[in-house]
Design a protein around this motif. Sequence first.
Motif, PDB file in Angstrom:
ATOM      1  N   SER A   1       0.818  -1.217   0.000  1.00 18.87           N
ATOM      2  CA  SER A   1       0.000   0.000   0.000  1.00 18.87           C
ATOM      3  C   SER A   1       0.852   1.267   0.000  1.00 18.87           C
ATOM      4  O   SER A   1       0.525   2.234  -0.700  1.00 18.87           O
ATOM      5  CB  SER A   1      -0.940   0.003   1.208  1.00 18.87           C
ATOM      6  N   GLY A   2       1.943   1.267   0.768  1.00 16.23           N
ATOM      7  CA  GLY A   2       2.785   2.460   0.821  1.00 16.23           C
ATOM      8  C   GLY A   2       3.476   2.740  -0.499  1.00 16.23           C
ATOM      9  O   GLY A   2       3.394   3.854  -1.046  1.00 16.23           O
ATOM     10  N   ILE A   3       4.167   1.741  -1.034  1.00 16.92           N
ATOM     11  CA  ILE A   3       4.832   1.933  -2.322  1.00 16.92           C
ATOM     12  C   ILE A   3       3.795   2.105  -3.426  1.00 16.92           C
ATOM     13  O   ILE A   3       4.004   2.876  -4.370  1.00 16.92           O
ATOM     14  CB  ILE A   3       5.767   0.747  -2.615  1.00 16.92           C
ATOM     15  N   GLY A   4       2.649   1.411  -3.306  1.00 16.66           N
ATOM     16  CA  GLY A   4       1.583   1.571  -4.297  1.00 16.66           C
ATOM     17  C   GLY A   4       1.081   3.001  -4.371  1.00 16.66           C
ATOM     18  O   GLY A   4       0.766   3.501  -5.458  1.00 16.66           O
TER      19      GLY A   4
ATOM     20  N   ALA B   1      14.732  -7.944   7.166  1.00 16.43           N
ATOM     21  CA  ALA B   1      15.449  -6.691   6.956  1.00 16.43           C
ATOM     22  C   ALA B   1      15.833  -6.522   5.492  1.00 16.43           C
ATOM     23  O   ALA B   1      15.687  -5.437   4.911  1.00 16.43           O
ATOM     24  CB  ALA B   1      16.698  -6.646   7.838  1.00 16.43           C
ATOM     25  N   PHE B   2      16.327  -7.590   4.867  1.00 10.01           N
ATOM     26  CA  PHE B   2      16.735  -7.520   3.463  1.00 10.01           C
ATOM     27  C   PHE B   2      15.522  -7.278   2.571  1.00 10.01           C
ATOM     28  O   PHE B   2      15.588  -6.496   1.615  1.00 10.01           O
ATOM     29  CB  PHE B   2      17.428  -8.822   3.068  1.00 10.01           C
ATOM     30  N   LEU B   3      14.397  -7.936   2.873  1.00  5.57           N
ATOM     31  CA  LEU B   3      13.194  -7.742   2.069  1.00  5.57           C
ATOM     32  C   LEU B   3      12.717  -6.296   2.149  1.00  5.57           C
ATOM     33  O   LEU B   3      12.346  -5.695   1.128  1.00  5.57           O
ATOM     34  CB  LEU B   3      12.100  -8.696   2.557  1.00  5.57           C
ATOM     35  N   PHE B   4      12.715  -5.735   3.348  1.00  5.03           N
ATOM     36  CA  PHE B   4      12.257  -4.355   3.519  1.00  5.03           C
ATOM     37  C   PHE B   4      13.200  -3.385   2.820  1.00  5.03           C
ATOM     38  O   PHE B   4      12.757  -2.464   2.113  1.00  5.03           O
ATOM     39  CB  PHE B   4      12.169  -4.027   5.009  1.00  5.03           C
ATOM     40  N   ALA B   5      14.499  -3.596   2.989  1.00  7.90           N
ATOM     41  CA  ALA B   5      15.476  -2.715   2.345  1.00  7.90           C
ATOM     42  C   ALA B   5      15.362  -2.787   0.829  1.00  7.90           C
ATOM     43  O   ALA B   5      15.406  -1.764   0.130  1.00  7.90           O
ATOM     44  CB  ALA B   5      16.888  -3.089   2.789  1.00  7.90           C
ATOM     45  N   HIS B   6      15.204  -3.997   0.302  1.00 12.44           N
ATOM     46  CA  HIS B   6      15.101  -4.167  -1.145  1.00 12.44           C
ATOM     47  C   HIS B   6      13.876  -3.453  -1.701  1.00 12.44           C
ATOM     48  O   HIS B   6      13.940  -2.826  -2.763  1.00 12.44           O
ATOM     49  CB  HIS B   6      15.037  -5.658  -1.489  1.00 12.44           C
ATOM     50  N   SER B   7      12.766  -3.531  -1.001  1.00 13.97           N
ATOM     51  CA  SER B   7      11.551  -2.867  -1.476  1.00 13.97           C
ATOM     52  C   SER B   7      11.758  -1.360  -1.584  1.00 13.97           C
ATOM     53  O   SER B   7      11.303  -0.731  -2.542  1.00 13.97           O
ATOM     54  CB  SER B   7      10.386  -3.180  -0.531  1.00 13.97           C
ATOM     55  N   LEU B   8      12.445  -0.785  -0.624  1.00 13.38           N
ATOM     56  CA  LEU B   8      12.663   0.661  -0.639  1.00 13.38           C
ATOM     57  C   LEU B   8      13.567   1.087  -1.783  1.00 13.38           C
ATOM     58  O   LEU B   8      13.214   1.948  -2.599  1.00 13.38           O
ATOM     59  CB  LEU B   8      13.250   1.112   0.699  1.00 13.38           C
ATOM     60  N   TYR B   9      14.760   0.481  -1.866  1.00 16.76           N
ATOM     61  CA  TYR B   9      15.697   0.978  -2.885  1.00 16.76           C
ATOM     62  C   TYR B   9      15.309   0.540  -4.293  1.00 16.76           C
ATOM     63  O   TYR B   9      15.558   1.261  -5.254  1.00 16.76           O
ATOM     64  CB  TYR B   9      17.144   0.603  -2.550  1.00 16.76           C
ATOM     65  N   LYS B  10      14.659  -0.624  -4.434  1.00 17.20           N
ATOM     66  CA  LYS B  10      14.325  -1.057  -5.789  1.00 17.20           C
ATOM     67  C   LYS B  10      13.166  -0.246  -6.355  1.00 17.20           C
ATOM     68  O   LYS B  10      13.151   0.070  -7.558  1.00 17.20           O
ATOM     69  CB  LYS B  10      13.997  -2.551  -5.795  1.00 17.20           C
TER      70      LYS B  10
END
Length: 766
Positions: free
Chosen positions: A84-87, A325-334
């Motif tokens: 929802s946030g990135i959407g 942590a890796f999943l959350f970080a990846h979502s942000l930078y990708k």
Amino acid sequence: MLIAVLAGFVLAMFAPVLTRWLGHRVGWVMALYPAAVMIWLAGQVPQVMQGGGLYFEQAWAPSLGLSLSFWLDGLSLMFGLLISGIGTLILLYASGYMKGDPRVGRFYAIMLCFMSSMLGVVMADGLMSLFVFWELTSITSYLLIGFDHEDEKARKSALQGLLVTFSGGLALMSGLIMLNLVTGSWSLREIIGGEVSLRDNALYLPILLCLLGGAFTKSAQFPFHFWLPNAMAAPTPVSAFLHSATMVKAGIYLMARISPEFSGTSAWTLILCVFGAVTMLTGAFLALRFSGIKKVLAYSTIMALGTLTMLLGIGSEAALIAFVAFLFAHSLYKGALFMVAGSLDHETGTKDIDAMGGLFRKMPVTALSALVAALSLGGIIPLFGFVAKELLFEAVLATSQLTTFLLAMTLVSSILVVAAAGIVALRPFFGALKETPKTPHEAPVTMLAGPFILAGLSLILGFLPPLVGQPILAPAARAVMGGELTMSLYLWHGINTALIMSMVSLLLGLVICWQWRRVRGLIARLNPLLDRGPESGYWRLMDGLVRFSEWQTRVLQNGHMRNYLLMTLTVFVGLTGYALLVRHSLSLNLALDMRIHEIVVAAVTAASAVAACLMRSRLAAVAASGVMGFGIALLFLLFSAPDLAITQLLIETLTVILLILVLFRMPRFADLSTAGERIRDAIVALLTGALMSLLVLTMYDVNLFPSISEYMVDNSVDLAHGHNIVNVILVDFRALDTLGEIFVLALAATGVFAMLKLQTREKKAR
């Protein structure tokens, strides 16, 4: 939860209308939906932190034990916030990126369905509702990847993604059904927390393989990784959303969700660790092969998906903390980097990194966002990606299985990813300014907000990781582990082996980035080998499917009715005859009590059938077939079935009349078949007749279910007020069936009438 998931589908129906009213500003209105979902989810954080959650159930098919149920715990909350946030940012970004596109209404409609489908996947508790939403993500992604349907490449890429993920979806469905058979439940919550241990069950491995088949195809694990880079044919907002928070993360979510019940076995550890590590290295290596910025980012996503799978395979507390942590970080930078890629394409007219340079002066905000997000991709301090990378190294170092293999694969992949991050962040923006198809300038505010916010979060959370650690990541890690764990996220872990590995990967990655063109030249020497990879196998499979389709069309569906009849009867005789003779014990009742007049009628009927086959005159053949039909009517009459006899007489009379009328328009009689073909046809006909006779004689004494004749006799007058039982059955007891038959006949008659009218008009035109 039900409203949060289904509201997107409802809003999607109004997207085209709202687009006509609001124009390109419709993106702001559409963004209100995911923004509202995000705010609502954020309000559930305190309850989920305390170990609670939400559960909702609505009856769906009670007789089958199915319900539409949703479950919100730490894992689904984290995924829901990302979606929802990135959407929200993606829809705002699309309002600028898609401005002026006449298809924007269709775009928003599909995007909202895509978003809601993914929310349904991560919140679904019922196995069947999970599968429905799972397949909806494949269908909507197919529509989005092939959005530019006039482009052949986009159509092929969309079909490729659909076929790969749908094949995995079939495996997933099989696994879910077996899961229900073993546990007796359709609820994920009950299965994960239930008393039935799947690890000791004989179906554990088949269920695991089927579920992983669905997850691996959806999340582009080797050897199914090839469809994801080709999905870059989609508009950039789709690519950004697909890679950061949806679609490919569905498979990761599924593996994380079933981890408490399936992890800990040698099969789980071996499959996920090996395939995850191979996928990780494959993605990182292939990212350096291409110069298209979206291709580079796509392969780096494959690397991240492999990393997440590997961490789930390791399954330790440290690995699961690193996973979230890796999943959350990846979502942000990708998400940020893909939106940057779209801005570069939108403002310069090219996606080729080699064609760009010196754009920092023309697009400073875009460049700054790209630099920060790429630093997080490379795992550079003080970004949140660095925190996740340190946790990754620590988890791999602490594992007791496949340690050397996993450590080597992780280190090499990290080196290559640093190189890819440098290529994306440095080459387009620094150096001499290059001439591009469009005069470069800064993107609109709507296109800057998304990457700037996501990159900013990567920086802020790098300095203050507890902001997201305890409220969001810790509950998610507990849900994946199926128990309590201790999470403490820090930016600085001291000088240790993990930090040394990070420094080594940084230095070697920058060297590769500096020598990128030379490295690409070395990789190009492997093109003959790389071109024979899994994607080549996919295209060979598709070519073989086309050739097989051409063959079976030429042989089986060649337009000749006699061929269709021959194949249908042959298959019928083969399958039914096998079941009758091999799987069913024949019990023939040959004690037939027949009188002489019945034998005469039967003999005349059979003789007329034989005569119809041997006659060389069509008129005589029609007359013989008429005799056969009237003989059957007479048999009905002799055996006290006057209704059937009247029906048979009417149908046979009408058939004979129609056949005689058709004869006048047919060419002269000629032998068009060989003697061998006629013998073949006679054999098939005899076998079919013999089989039908055996079936009738066998079924004469078979009574699998109580007869309903007595019910019809007893209730025809009381319930239907009719003394003619056959009419009562047709009109009352089978009313809907009869109505369907009437509708089919009426439809066929309408079609025939339309064809006749069409022929009349064509003749008048001539």
